[in-house]
Design an enzyme around this catalytic site. Sequence first.
Site, short mmCIF file in Angstrom:
data_model
loop_
_atom_site.label_atom_id
_atom_site.label_comp_id
_atom_site.label_asym_id
_atom_site.label_seq_id
_atom_site.Cartn_x
_atom_site.Cartn_y
_atom_site.Cartn_z
N PRO A 91 0.74 -1.37 -0.06
CA PRO A 91 0.07 -0.08 -0.01
C PRO A 91 0.80 1.34 -0.13
CG PRO A 91 -0.21 -1.13 2.08
CD PRO A 91 0.69 -1.87 1.12
N GLU A 118 1.77 -7.53 8.82
CA GLU A 118 1.94 -5.95 8.96
C GLU A 118 2.86 -5.37 7.62
OE1 GLU A 118 0.74 -3.77 11.07
OE2 GLU A 118 -0.78 -5.49 11.36
N ARG A 155 -5.17 -8.09 -20.72
CA ARG A 155 -6.25 -7.70 -21.65
C ARG A 155 -5.50 -6.46 -22.56
NH1 ARG A 155 -8.29 -2.53 -21.25
NH2 ARG A 155 -10.26 -2.93 -22.14
N ASP A 170 -11.42 3.05 -25.16
CA ASP A 170 -11.52 2.72 -23.39
C ASP A 170 -11.27 3.98 -22.41
OD1 ASP A 170 -11.57 -0.17 -23.23
OD2 ASP A 170 -9.34 -0.36 -22.71
N1 ADE Z 1 -1.32 -4.97 0.09
C1 ADE Z 1 -2.38 -4.28 1.13
N2 ADE Z 1 -2.95 -3.37 0.61
C2 ADE Z 1 -2.48 -3.14 -0.59
C3 ADE Z 1 -2.78 -2.15 -1.56
N3 ADE Z 1 -3.50 -1.05 -1.42
N4 ADE Z 1 -2.23 -2.40 -2.64
C4 ADE Z 1 -0.94 -3.40 -2.86
N5 ADE Z 1 -0.88 -4.09 -2.02
C5 ADE Z 1 -1.52 -4.17 -0.81
#
Ligand code: ADE
Length: 240
Positions: A91, A118, A155, A170
């Site tokens: 993330p 975590e 794709r 697209d």
């Molecule tokens: N792992 C946990 N959350 C994530 C996200 N938003 N993007 C990619 N991998 C993740």
Amino acid sequence: MKIDILSLFPDMFSGPMHESIVGKAIEDHLLDIDVTNFRDYSSNKHNNVDDYPYGGGAGMLLQPQPIFDAMAAIDETNQQLPKGRVIILDPGGKPFNQKMAENFASESHLTFICGHYEGYDERIKTLATDEVSLGDYVLTGGELAAMVMIDATVRLLPGVLGNEESAPGDSFSTGLLEYPQYSRPADFRGMQVPEVLLNGNHQLIAQWRRKQALKRTLQKRPDLLDKIKLDRKDFELLEE
Ligand code: ADE
């Protein structure tokens, strides 16, 4: 294209990657996907893959050893392939977008590393060419994010979408949201298809579509307009 995935939950991929267009790409030998459970490479007698963070703090971190050893095994199997890109799902990575999907689609080999718990011991990131996030929210792991990125990438591979499905207009390939589209009937419960689409004047139709795409983008995603070059005609269409 060859795709390797490192995951603690390989079964998560067994359904979604074998249905619809991605599944067909595999059947047609345009795509080969291998999922490796990196727990199988743990040198720990309990097959653990995580441990507490140095310096304290909540939660567990994925340790480098199982992932490094799984990557070495994958490299061994793929000796004849170019190294390609190694994408770590996190993330805290760069937000995924269509441009990245296009870049991924130009490679012949991609490897996705899916984390859990975590997070990662920072040294795992030295294996990656890209750290990528699906968006500004935290998932339970990288698997769903990897599947979304694989879907968006596959794709775009030549031969994967038939002519009927392929969409040069697209959303995002033009930098704008897609214009509204209609199929039969021309009148559905009193809701009419716009007249311009019924008259066969291709120049007028193209102009109408450009105008709708511009208006829709201005209304729903004005941030996208900062990233593309509009010409004088576009501004005129927006003012009409
Ligand atoms: N792992 C946990 N959350 C994530 C996200 N938003 N993007 C990619 N991998 C993740």
